[in-house]
Structure formats: C-alpha cells, structure tokens
Design a protein around this motif. Structure first.
Motif, PDB file in Angstrom:
ATOM      1  N   SER A  27       0.805  -1.209   0.000  1.00  0.00           N
ATOM      2  CA  SER A  27       0.000   0.000   0.000  1.00  0.00           C
ATOM      3  C   SER A  27       0.836   1.256   0.000  1.00  0.00           C
ATOM      4  N   SER A  28       2.139   1.115  -0.047  1.00  0.00           N
ATOM      5  CA  SER A  28       2.997   2.288  -0.076  1.00  0.00           C
ATOM      6  C   SER A  28       2.804   3.038  -1.373  1.00  0.00           C
ATOM      7  N   PRO A  29       2.459   4.307  -1.345  1.00  0.00           N
ATOM      8  CA  PRO A  29       2.239   5.063  -2.586  1.00  0.00           C
ATOM      9  C   PRO A  29       3.488   5.120  -3.441  1.00  0.00           C
ATOM     10  N   GLN A  30       4.650   5.235  -2.825  1.00  0.00           N
ATOM     11  CA  GLN A  30       5.875   5.340  -3.604  1.00  0.00           C
ATOM     12  C   GLN A  30       6.179   4.029  -4.302  1.00  0.00           C
ATOM     13  N   PHE A  68       1.574  13.729   0.624  1.00  0.00           N
ATOM     14  CA  PHE A  68       0.701  12.617   0.256  1.00  0.00           C
ATOM     15  C   PHE A  68       1.198  12.032  -1.063  1.00  0.00           C
ATOM     16  N   GLU A  69       1.361  10.719  -1.058  1.00  0.00           N
ATOM     17  CA  GLU A  69       1.736  10.007  -2.269  1.00  0.00           C
ATOM     18  C   GLU A  69       0.510   9.312  -2.828  1.00  0.00           C
ATOM     19  N   MET A  95       1.046  15.033  -3.546  1.00  0.00           N
ATOM     20  CA  MET A  95       1.300  16.431  -3.211  1.00  0.00           C
ATOM     21  C   MET A  95       2.344  16.484  -2.105  1.00  0.00           C
ATOM     22  N   SER A  96       3.074  17.579  -2.086  1.00  0.00           N
ATOM     23  CA  SER A  96       4.104  17.779  -1.066  1.00  0.00           C
ATOM     24  C   SER A  96       3.586  18.767  -0.020  1.00  0.00           C
ATOM     25  N   VAL A  98      -7.386  14.063  -3.352  1.00  0.00           N
ATOM     26  CA  VAL A  98      -6.478  13.985  -2.204  1.00  0.00           C
ATOM     27  C   VAL A  98      -7.329  13.876  -0.942  1.00  0.00           C
ATOM     28  N   PRO A  99      -6.800  13.283   0.137  1.00  0.00           N
ATOM     29  CA  PRO A  99      -7.576  13.186   1.387  1.00  0.00           C
ATOM     30  C   PRO A  99      -7.909  14.570   1.936  1.00  0.00           C
ATOM     31  N   THR A 100      -9.154  14.768   2.321  1.00  0.00           N
ATOM     32  CA  THR A 100      -9.594  16.064   2.846  1.00  0.00           C
ATOM     33  C   THR A 100      -8.858  16.427   4.138  1.00  0.00           C
TER      34      THR A 100
END
Length: 631
Positions: A460-463, A576-577, A586-587, A620-622
């Motif tokens: 589940s790692s976004p990277q 957020f990845e 987003m950074s 993106v998560p709120t």
C-alpha cells in the motif's frame, strides 16, 4: 571559659525573666481595679469601651476575610470550570500531560472546597461567637456604668446634705453668738428695763437652742456621709469596678480564644490542602514524555512503509519497444483519468469514481466512515478493534440482562403469585432483538477488521506503486479487455488494495468485473483505471483499440474536455503520495486549486498546473489539506 560564663549569664537572665513574669502574674492575681483604680472610674469606662470596639473590629476583619475566602473559592471553581477539557478534546485524554492537567484541575477544585470550609467555619464558629460576646459585654458594661452612676449620685446627694447641714450649723452658731453678745450688753446697760433684758435673754436662749440643733444635725449628716463614703469607696464602688474588670478580662480571654479558634479552623484544613498539593505534585510527576511520544506514534502511524530506492533505467540495455509501451501505458492511463474527471459534468462523484468509496458506507456521528476506511491502515485497525471491544462489552451486558429476564420469567411461571410471566415477555423479545442487532454489528466489524488485516502494508505504499509504474511492472490494460504484462503474471494484481479510500469498495469493482456495468463494452474493470471502465466508454468514443486511438485520444481530450472553474484554493498540511489511480501526490505546503469539494467520502478533488500536460487533476484526502473557498 568565657563561653561558659556567657552561657551561665544567659541562663541566669532567662531564669530572672521567668521569675519576674511569675511574680507579675501572682501580683496581678492579688490586684484589682476596685482597690487600685478606685478613683479612675472615668478612664476605666473609656478603656472598656475601647476594648469592646477592638472586639467588634476583629469581627469586621473576620467578615471581610470570609468574603475574600468565599470569593476566592468561587473564582477557583470558575477557573476550574473554564479550563475543563471540551468534548472535542476528549481524544487527547490518553496523553499523560493532559491527564496530569485534569488531575490538577481536580485538586484545585478540592482546594476551592477547603477554602469554602474555612469560610463557613469562620462564619459559624468564630464570627457568631464574637458578635454574641460583643453584644453581651456591651450590655454588662452598660449595667455596670449605670450602677456606678447611681452609687456616685447617692454619694453626691449625701455630700450635699452634709454641706447644707454644715452651713445651717455655721449660721445658727453665728446667730447664737450675736444673741449672747446682745444679752450681755443689755444686762450691763442700767437704762434698760427688766422686761427688755428678759427679752434679750429669751432670744439668746432660742438662738443657742437653734445652734445646738443645727450642730446635732450637722454631726448626724457628717456621720452618715462618712459611713456612706466609707461604704462607697470600700465596698460598693470596688464591686462595680471589679465587675468591669471581669468584663474586660472576659473580652480579652474571648479575643484570645477566637484568634486561636480561627487558626484552628485554618489548621484543620491544612492536612487536606497538603494532600491536594501532594496530588498536584504527583500529577506533575506522572507526566511521561516518552509515553506521550509513543502514544502520538500509535495514534498517527499510518502503517505505510517508506519508499524504496528508485532504480536506474539504462535505456541502452532496455528493449525500445518495451520502454515505449511502458511510457504509452502510463500516458494512456493518465489521459483516461484526466479525461473522465473533466468530462460529462457529473455532480455525484461516487457514481463515476467508485474506487473512493461505496454508497453503503454511511458516515458516523464524528464524520468518519462506518468502516473507518478513510483512515490509514494502522489507525483503521485500532478503530475497528476498539469498536469490536465496545460491541463485545455491550453484548455481554445485554446477555446478562436477558439471562436475568429469563430467570425472572421462570420464577413467575413457577409461582404466579410473584408476577405475571407475560409482563416479562415483551422485555425478553426486545432484549433478544437488541442482542441480535449487536451480534450482527459485531460480525460486520469483525469482517471489516479481517479485510483491513489482509491488506499488505508494503504493497500500500504510494511510492512503491509509483516505482512499479516507472519500471513497467504494472499491467497496462486496453479497452478490448487484453492485458500486456512485461514481466510475470504475479505483477498483474492491483497494488492499491491498501489505499486510504479503497476499503469495502471491492464489491463495486466486482460488480463491474462481472459485467454489471452496461457501459463497459467488454472492457477491463481494473481499479487502476479509476473508473471501472476505460476512456473508450465515454459517449461518442467508439469501440476502437487503445493502439489505434493513441494519438486520436490526445486530440479528443484537448478539444472536448471542459475545464471546471476552481471553487477555491487549498494548502497541503502533510505530504501525500498517490497510492491509487485517480489520486495525485502532493508535497507539504503545496498550493492547489479546489475544483470539487468533499462529498462525504473523505476526498477532495484538486487541480494543479503541469508544465508538460497543462493541468493535473485528482483526488487527495480532505484531512491532509486546508481549504479556502471563494465567496
């Protein structure tokens, strides 16, 4: 030697002082106002009045102090009330610093209670006593002064009678002396007749008798005056002055007792106040920074693993077709997501973006999903475990209540005089329904926990997902349902099963894969597409293959897609990845445009400028952003 002499002299001086104080006390016991101050009645009256005024002053001092204590206690309680944790802050109660502060507030509240005890005790035990004593002393003093005034008036009256008797005696004596002289002159005067001489003699005899009577009266008044004066100064007045002395000593003794009593009131609460202080110190010492640090980690740990190193791609050693196909696959997926999100002008996000949640997931009272799928994996598991523990406790309680009702029903059936069994039947049915519902909820949350526990954390790692995309490990699915895999078949599985919004949405994906979506035209329903359908299912897109429309799609989306107007801006609070298709990375601190607000599923649609493709859009998560909407 000198030291010994000095110590000996100091001991002798202290002994002398002690002896002097004892002698003074003994002498004071033998002395009284009646004998020593018999002529100072006026000053004694002034002194006793000032003493009672001093007692009243002390009573006023205590009243003011009681008012201050009461106000202080009230302000302490108001302070404790104002700083009680709010309901929204209850989640921080697990931290030792917050618990210590709550305990401190409790101890301060106890301190306020002790100040109230001091106030009430001073009011009831001391001030009431001082007021009563002062009233009694004033009445007794007034009576003593009245008795002294009567005695002085009697003595003055007697002295006046003595003075009158003396003046009468002096006058009678002078008159008798004149009468004697007149008689002697008349008796020696040969020219006077015998009758005239006899008249002078009678006058002389009368005056002498009056003088004797006046003398006797004067002697009598003098004796009475001396007796009264002796009785006044030796008995009556000393008795009155001694009463004043007793009154003043009573006031002084009461003054001492009340001061000591007030101190005793303060001392009685001192142990409790000391325990409050010990509680505050204990609360401060209970703060553990390491434990709080661990709890912060436990609360906010997402469960994702850090991204692996990005491998180096040597283009000279790679198959050009493979690299081109991998790039094409990524470009195709990007076009599909971008085109779908910007087209069709659909307002309901869930209908076109099932990957981010399911309609069956209702929100809880605190705005979270029922299965907590909007939380990171670790936090989600902890929330589910807490919910399961709560439901298990409720089931145990309800089971005990049902068993009690069943026993009551059995007792009623055995002995109808105790009660009607039918009255318990309704409660039993209600308890059964409630227990059944709790068991259903428990099974549901256990299934949620089982699904959440099956999600691999590393996958589940976004990277990791991004690295797989860059290395060509991800399967590129085309609109005809075929799949091109450049490696083994094991890489064809979707890697965003651990996405923040992915929980409990497998049912929607399964429905799409089973052909429940009538618009997919046989296309693949991989979650990587972000839709459940490819871009060829859009209205007017046709049935062509992905290879045939690779260039045409670019032209189509540039001309047909309508750009949504931004609703506001947002700033990323945390990095957020993008762990699933349809979301964008987003950074921290990055500024983005909001083009669709959160619809209740925990995701917000944003957009940012991209130098190569114009705009990047995604979700993106709120909870990761801070939004500022336009007016």
């Amino acid at each position: 030697m000198l030291a010994l002499l000095a110590s000996g002299s100091s001991r002798s001086s202290s002994n002398n002082k002690l002896a002097e104080s004892e002698n003074a006390a003994q002498n004071s016991n033998n002395m009284s106002w009646g004998t020593e101050l018999w002529d100072q009645s006026e000053y004694l009256a002034i002194h006793t009045n000032r003493g009672i005024d001093a007692l009243d002053k002390y009573a006023n001092f205590l009243r003011d102090r009681v008012a201050i204590e009461t106000e202080y206690a009230g302000k302490l309680r108001r302070l404790v009330k104002n700083y009680q944790p709010k309901k929204k802050e209850e989640e921080d109660n697990e931290f030792t610093s917050v618990q210590a502060f709550r305990n401190l507030l409790k101890e301060v509240g106890d301190l306020a209670g002790q100040r109230e005890v001091v106030s009430e005790s001073l009011q009831v035990a001391v001030i009431a006593g001082v007021t009563l004593l002062s009233k009694t002393l004033r009445e007794e003093r007034k009576k003593c002064l009245s008795d002294g005034a009567n005695l002085q008036q009697n003595l003055t009256s007697q002295l006046s009678s003595l003075d009158r008797a003396k003046r009468n005696y002096e006058k009678a004596y002078r008159d008798s002396e004149k009468a004697v002289d007149s008689y002697k002159r008349a008796d020696m005067d040969l020219n006077l007749s015998r009758a005239e001489v006899e008249r002078y003699k009678n006058v002389m005899t009368s005056k002498i008798q009056q003088s004797d009577d006046a003398k006797n009266e004067y002697a009598n008044q003098l004796q009475k005056t001396n007796n009264l004066q002796q009785q006044h100064f030796n008995m009556l007045l000393p008795a009155v002055l001694n009463r004043l002395q007793e009154l003043d000593e009573k006031r002084t003794r009461g003054f001492r007792e009340f001061i000591v009593g007030a101190a005793d009131v303060e001392s009685s609460v001192a142990p409790i106040i000391a325990r409050c202080m010990e509680g505050i110190v204990k609360a401060g010492e209970s703060i553990n920074e390491k434990e709080d640090t661990f709890k912060v980690i436990e609360r906010y740990q997402s469960g994702f693993t850090p991204p692996r190193d990005i491998p180096f791609e040597d283009l000279s050693k790679c198959d050009p077709d493979s690299v081109q196909d991998s790039h094409y696959s990524s470009s195709t997926n990007h076009l599909t997501i971008k085109g779908t999100m910007s087209a069709n002008k659909l307002r309901k996000r869930v209908g076109i973006f099932n990957i981010f949640g399911s309609n069956k997931n209702s929100l809880t009272a605190d705005g979270q999903k029922e299965d907590f799928s909007d939380l990171p994996p670790n936090q989600r598991r902890k929330k589910l475990q807490g919910k399961i523990a709560e439901l298990s406790q409720n089931i145990a309680q309800e089971t005990k209540a049902r068993d009690g009702l069943m026993k009551m029903k059995i007792v009623y059936e055995a002995n109808s005089s105790l009660g009607n069994p039918m009255t318990v039947e309704g409660q039993l049915n209600e308890s059964e329904h409630k227990l059944e519902k709790l068991k259903v909820d428990l099974k549901k949350y256990q299934d949620y926990l089982e699904k959440a526990s099956q999600v691999p954390v590393a996958a589940s790692s976004p990277q990791a997902s991004r690295n797989q995309l860059q290395n060509g490990h991800r399967t590129s699915r085309h609109s005809n349902g075929s799949a091109d895999d450049h490696h083994d078949d094991g890489d064809d599985q979707p890697d965003d099963a651990g996405s923040l919004s992915r929980s409990d949405s497998e049912d929607n994906v399964a429905q799409i894969q089973n052909g429940h979506n009538n618009n997919n035209n046989g296309s693949s329903a991989s979650p990587e597409s972000g839709l459940g359908t490819s871009h060829t299912s859009l209205p007017g897109s046709g049935q062509g293959s992905a290879n045939e429309n690779a260039i045409g799609d670019e032209t189509y989306y540039e001309t047909e897609v309508e750009t949504l107007n931004p609703l506001g801006t947002c700033r990323a609070l945390y990095p957020f990845e993008a762990s699933s298709e349809g979301s964008i990375p987003m950074s921290e601190g990055e500024e983005l445009q909001v083009i669709e607000i959160d619809q209740g599923d925990g995701w917000t649609r944003v957009r940012r400028a991209n130098n190569s493709n114009g705009w990047d859009e995604g979700f993106v998560p709120t909870s990761y952003i801070e939004c500022t909407l336009y007016a």
